[in-house]
Write a protein that holds these residues in place. Structure first.
Motif, PDB file in Angstrom:
ATOM      1  N   PHE A   1       0.837  -1.196   0.000  1.00  0.00           N
ATOM      2  CA  PHE A   1       0.000   0.000   0.000  1.00  0.00           C
ATOM      3  C   PHE A   1       0.874   1.250   0.000  1.00  0.00           C
ATOM      4  O   PHE A   1       2.014   1.227   0.458  1.00  0.00           O
ATOM      5  CB  PHE A   1      -0.903   0.036   1.245  1.00  0.00           C
ATOM      6  CG  PHE A   1      -1.988  -1.009   1.248  1.00  0.00           C
ATOM      7  CD1 PHE A   1      -3.232  -0.740   0.714  1.00  0.00           C
ATOM      8  CD2 PHE A   1      -1.757  -2.259   1.802  1.00  0.00           C
ATOM      9  CE1 PHE A   1      -4.229  -1.698   0.725  1.00  0.00           C
ATOM     10  CE2 PHE A   1      -2.745  -3.227   1.815  1.00  0.00           C
ATOM     11  CZ  PHE A   1      -3.992  -2.942   1.270  1.00  0.00           C
ATOM     12  N   GLU A   2       0.284   2.338  -0.514  1.00  0.00           N
ATOM     13  CA  GLU A   2       0.948   3.635  -0.399  1.00  0.00           C
ATOM     14  C   GLU A   2       1.012   4.034   1.073  1.00  0.00           C
ATOM     15  O   GLU A   2       0.440   3.376   1.939  1.00  0.00           O
ATOM     16  CB  GLU A   2       0.184   4.692  -1.204  1.00  0.00           C
ATOM     17  CG  GLU A   2       0.220   4.483  -2.704  1.00  0.00           C
ATOM     18  CD  GLU A   2       1.546   4.903  -3.330  1.00  0.00           C
ATOM     19  OE1 GLU A   2       2.493   5.249  -2.590  1.00  0.00           O
ATOM     20  OE2 GLU A   2       1.643   4.874  -4.567  1.00  0.00           O
ATOM     21  N   GLU A   3       1.665   5.157   1.341  1.00  0.00           N
ATOM     22  CA  GLU A   3       1.855   5.582   2.723  1.00  0.00           C
ATOM     23  C   GLU A   3       0.539   5.857   3.437  1.00  0.00           C
ATOM     24  O   GLU A   3       0.460   5.782   4.668  1.00  0.00           O
ATOM     25  CB  GLU A   3       2.748   6.821   2.772  1.00  0.00           C
ATOM     26  CG  GLU A   3       3.294   7.148   4.138  1.00  0.00           C
ATOM     27  CD  GLU A   3       4.345   8.227   4.106  1.00  0.00           C
ATOM     28  OE1 GLU A   3       5.003   8.441   5.141  1.00  0.00           O
ATOM     29  OE2 GLU A   3       4.516   8.868   3.045  1.00  0.00           O
ATOM     30  N   ASP A   4      -0.539   6.130   2.664  1.00  0.00           N
ATOM     31  CA  ASP A   4      -1.842   6.391   3.290  1.00  0.00           C
ATOM     32  C   ASP A   4      -2.524   5.128   3.785  1.00  0.00           C
ATOM     33  O   ASP A   4      -3.590   5.183   4.397  1.00  0.00           O
ATOM     34  CB  ASP A   4      -2.759   7.130   2.315  1.00  0.00           C
ATOM     35  CG  ASP A   4      -3.014   6.338   1.027  1.00  0.00           C
ATOM     36  OD1 ASP A   4      -2.593   5.162   0.950  1.00  0.00           O
ATOM     37  OD2 ASP A   4      -3.619   6.899   0.095  1.00  0.00           O
ATOM     38  N   LYS A   5      -1.932   3.953   3.504  1.00  0.00           N
ATOM     39  CA  LYS A   5      -2.448   2.648   3.923  1.00  0.00           C
ATOM     40  C   LYS A   5      -3.773   2.281   3.236  1.00  0.00           C
ATOM     41  O   LYS A   5      -4.420   1.320   3.630  1.00  0.00           O
ATOM     42  CB  LYS A   5      -2.644   2.578   5.444  1.00  0.00           C
ATOM     43  CG  LYS A   5      -1.362   2.448   6.237  1.00  0.00           C
ATOM     44  CD  LYS A   5      -1.689   2.136   7.701  1.00  0.00           C
ATOM     45  CE  LYS A   5      -0.447   1.820   8.486  1.00  0.00           C
ATOM     46  NZ  LYS A   5      -0.747   1.427   9.877  1.00  0.00           N
ATOM     47  N   GLU A   6      -4.169   3.026   2.228  1.00  0.00           N
ATOM     48  CA  GLU A   6      -5.438   2.755   1.552  1.00  0.00           C
ATOM     49  C   GLU A   6      -5.258   2.455   0.066  1.00  0.00           C
ATOM     50  O   GLU A   6      -5.995   1.656  -0.490  1.00  0.00           O
ATOM     51  CB  GLU A   6      -6.379   3.953   1.719  1.00  0.00           C
ATOM     52  CG  GLU A   6      -6.807   4.207   3.163  1.00  0.00           C
ATOM     53  CD  GLU A   6      -7.742   5.389   3.292  1.00  0.00           C
ATOM     54  OE1 GLU A   6      -8.015   6.032   2.245  1.00  0.00           O
ATOM     55  OE2 GLU A   6      -8.188   5.685   4.416  1.00  0.00           O
ATOM     56  N   THR A   7      -4.305   3.108  -0.577  1.00  0.00           N
ATOM     57  CA  THR A   7      -4.100   2.929  -2.016  1.00  0.00           C
ATOM     58  C   THR A   7      -3.276   1.671  -2.266  1.00  0.00           C
ATOM     59  O   THR A   7      -2.104   1.594  -1.876  1.00  0.00           O
ATOM     60  CB  THR A   7      -3.384   4.145  -2.612  1.00  0.00           C
ATOM     61  OG1 THR A   7      -4.105   5.334  -2.269  1.00  0.00           O
ATOM     62  CG2 THR A   7      -3.293   4.019  -4.125  1.00  0.00           C
ATOM     63  N   LEU A   8      -3.895   0.677  -2.896  1.00  0.00           N
ATOM     64  CA  LEU A   8      -3.218  -0.601  -3.152  1.00  0.00           C
ATOM     65  C   LEU A   8      -2.273  -0.470  -4.344  1.00  0.00           C
ATOM     66  O   LEU A   8      -2.670  -0.029  -5.422  1.00  0.00           O
ATOM     67  CB  LEU A   8      -4.260  -1.688  -3.422  1.00  0.00           C
ATOM     68  CG  LEU A   8      -3.719  -3.103  -3.654  1.00  0.00           C
ATOM     69  CD1 LEU A   8      -3.028  -3.628  -2.405  1.00  0.00           C
ATOM     70  CD2 LEU A   8      -4.845  -4.047  -4.071  1.00  0.00           C
ATOM     71  N   VAL A   9      -1.023  -0.861  -4.132  1.00  0.00           N
ATOM     72  CA  VAL A   9      -0.010  -0.811  -5.179  1.00  0.00           C
ATOM     73  C   VAL A   9       0.143  -2.174  -5.844  1.00  0.00           C
ATOM     74  O   VAL A   9       0.230  -2.289  -7.067  1.00  0.00           O
ATOM     75  CB  VAL A   9       1.347  -0.343  -4.599  1.00  0.00           C
ATOM     76  CG1 VAL A   9       2.443  -0.402  -5.663  1.00  0.00           C
ATOM     77  CG2 VAL A   9       1.223   1.062  -4.034  1.00  0.00           C
ATOM     78  N   ALA A  10       0.183  -3.225  -5.041  1.00  0.00           N
ATOM     79  CA  ALA A  10       0.392  -4.579  -5.572  1.00  0.00           C
ATOM     80  C   ALA A  10      -0.181  -5.600  -4.604  1.00  0.00           C
ATOM     81  O   ALA A  10      -0.268  -5.355  -3.403  1.00  0.00           O
ATOM     82  CB  ALA A  10       1.885  -4.848  -5.793  1.00  0.00           C
ATOM     83  N   ASP A  11      -0.573  -6.738  -5.160  1.00  0.00           N
ATOM     84  CA  ASP A  11      -1.108  -7.841  -4.367  1.00  0.00           C
ATOM     85  C   ASP A  11      -0.433  -9.123  -4.847  1.00  0.00           C
ATOM     86  O   ASP A  11      -0.668  -9.574  -5.965  1.00  0.00           O
ATOM     87  CB  ASP A  11      -2.627  -7.926  -4.557  1.00  0.00           C
ATOM     88  CG  ASP A  11      -3.277  -8.933  -3.608  1.00  0.00           C
ATOM     89  OD1 ASP A  11      -2.529  -9.626  -2.887  1.00  0.00           O
ATOM     90  OD2 ASP A  11      -4.511  -9.027  -3.591  1.00  0.00           O
ATOM     91  N   PHE A  12       0.425  -9.679  -4.000  1.00  0.00           N
ATOM     92  CA  PHE A  12       1.206 -10.853  -4.383  1.00  0.00           C
ATOM     93  C   PHE A  12       0.438 -12.122  -4.011  1.00  0.00           C
ATOM     94  O   PHE A  12       0.550 -12.622  -2.902  1.00  0.00           O
ATOM     95  CB  PHE A  12       2.575 -10.833  -3.706  1.00  0.00           C
ATOM     96  CG  PHE A  12       3.460  -9.717  -4.183  1.00  0.00           C
ATOM     97  CD1 PHE A  12       4.255  -9.881  -5.295  1.00  0.00           C
ATOM     98  CD2 PHE A  12       3.461  -8.494  -3.531  1.00  0.00           C
ATOM     99  CE1 PHE A  12       5.066  -8.851  -5.748  1.00  0.00           C
ATOM    100  CE2 PHE A  12       4.259  -7.457  -3.969  1.00  0.00           C
ATOM    101  CZ  PHE A  12       5.063  -7.626  -5.087  1.00  0.00           C
TER     102      PHE A  12
END
Length: 347
Positions: A97-108
């Motif tokens: 997640f981005e630093e805001d803990k809400e925006t998902l960057v990747a899901d492994f």
């Protein structure tokens, strides 16, 4: 190894190397042209789902990941070396997640999956790039572009076929230790389990993975008792095994408390196939157990299984029910993807 399911990291890709200003200086060549080389590209920062990892504990001691800067260009049209990239290895099931803990960057979700976290800076051009018919001796060279820098949160969600849910002291850890090789801490007081546990269940000629999360309390879906982090570990489970302590004064209330938290949390937990069982049946006489079973069936509207993790009564039967539901859910997934759904399951 200590379990850690959340960590913050800082990544920085390498800056691009600068181009060079250089001219040919050779004997008998009076007007040597420009021969300044380009810089090298900065290194990238990648993340990869690696085998053999099941915790984020390593990121407690190493949070900064910086790729190498690209080399500067040189004379004789020599290009700078590319910066070395950095590969951050994470367990399967990790979300970034981005630093805001809400925006998902990747899901492994798969082993070997690889995602670019920070791209290396582009290199600067040397002066040989700017030679034209009207400018035979350019003295321009570009600096390399800066790399990317970002702070990210890693959150691990366990990859298991079945997830155990229930109130604190429902006997989940005892059950897991009885049916698998996992050895969670067991005691006769609530909140004995403080970290999620994984156990591999060997059943007949097959096996599957079961996850034991710490006991949930009212308000868990809103974060009470770190409930949101614990509930996240069963998002990927195909089946939920809901254990209710038969010695509870009100087994119906114990059941509805957990159901309300699953529905409030969302993310599909309320729709997962649920198997309901009364645990610790060795603690009461058969008449009392039957009375509790009837009360729970009336409240839940579901079949209630009976078991005792401490004495292994009913554990094999409930595992076969769980395995059957796992197979059914897998077939439905295959059919939804366009598969036939009739292949044999291979854990």
């Amino acid at each position: 190894m200590k379990f850690l399911d959340e960590a913050k990291i800082y990544v920085q890709s390498g800056h691009g190397g600068s181009g060079s200003v250089s001219f040919r200086r050779e004997k008998f060549i009076e007007y040597g042209g420009p021969n300044g080389g380009d810089g090298g590209r900065g290194g990238d920062v990648w993340a990869e789902a690696a085998e053999g990892l099941n915790t984020l504990i390593d990121f407690r001691y190493a949070q900064h990941f910086k790729a190498e800067r690209g080399g500067h260009g040189q004379g004789s049209d020599r290009t700078g070396a590319a910066g070395q990239s950095v590969n951050v290895k994470v367990p399967v099931g990790t979300q970034v997640f981005e630093e805001d803990k809400e925006t998902l960057v990747a899901d492994f979700a798969e082993l070997g999956q690889r995602i670019l976290l920070a791209k290396g800076g582009d290199p600067g051009f040397g002066n040989s790039r700017y030679k034209t018919s009207t400018n035979r001796a350019p003295r321009r060279a570009d600096a390399g572009w800066p790399g990317e820098e970002r702070a990210l949160w890693l959150r691990l969600k366990l990859m298991a076929d079945a997830g155990l849910v229930g109130l604190p002291n429902a006997g989940k850890s005892t059950f897991v230790s009885a049916v698998s090789a996992a050895k969670p801490k067991i005691a006769d007081y609530p909140f004995t389990t403080l970290h999620p546990q994984l156990g591999v269940v060997a059943l007949d000629e097959t096996s599957f993975v079961i996850a034991d999360i710490p006991g949930l309390i009212a308000g868990a879906s809103q974060g009470a008792g770190l409930g949101t982090r614990f509930l996240g570990h069963i998002e990927r489970c195909r089946v939920l095994l809901h254990l209710v302590d038969v010695t509870q004064d009100n087994v119906g209330e114990a059941y509805t408390t957990i159901r309300n938290e699953l529905e409030s949390y969302g993310w599909g937990l309320e729709d997962k196939q649920e198997i309901l069982a009364l645990n610790k049946i060795d603690s009461l006489i058969p008449e009392q157990v039957e009375e509790q079973r009837q009360e729970l069936e009336a409240v839940s509207g579901k079949k209630v299984h009976l078991l005792s993790g401490a004495t292994n009564r009913g554990t094999t039967d409930i595992l076969r029910v769980v395995w059957s539901e796992i197979q059914n859910e897998w077939r439905l997934e295959e059919e939804s993807k366009g598969g036939s759904g009739d292949r044999a399951w291979k854990p």
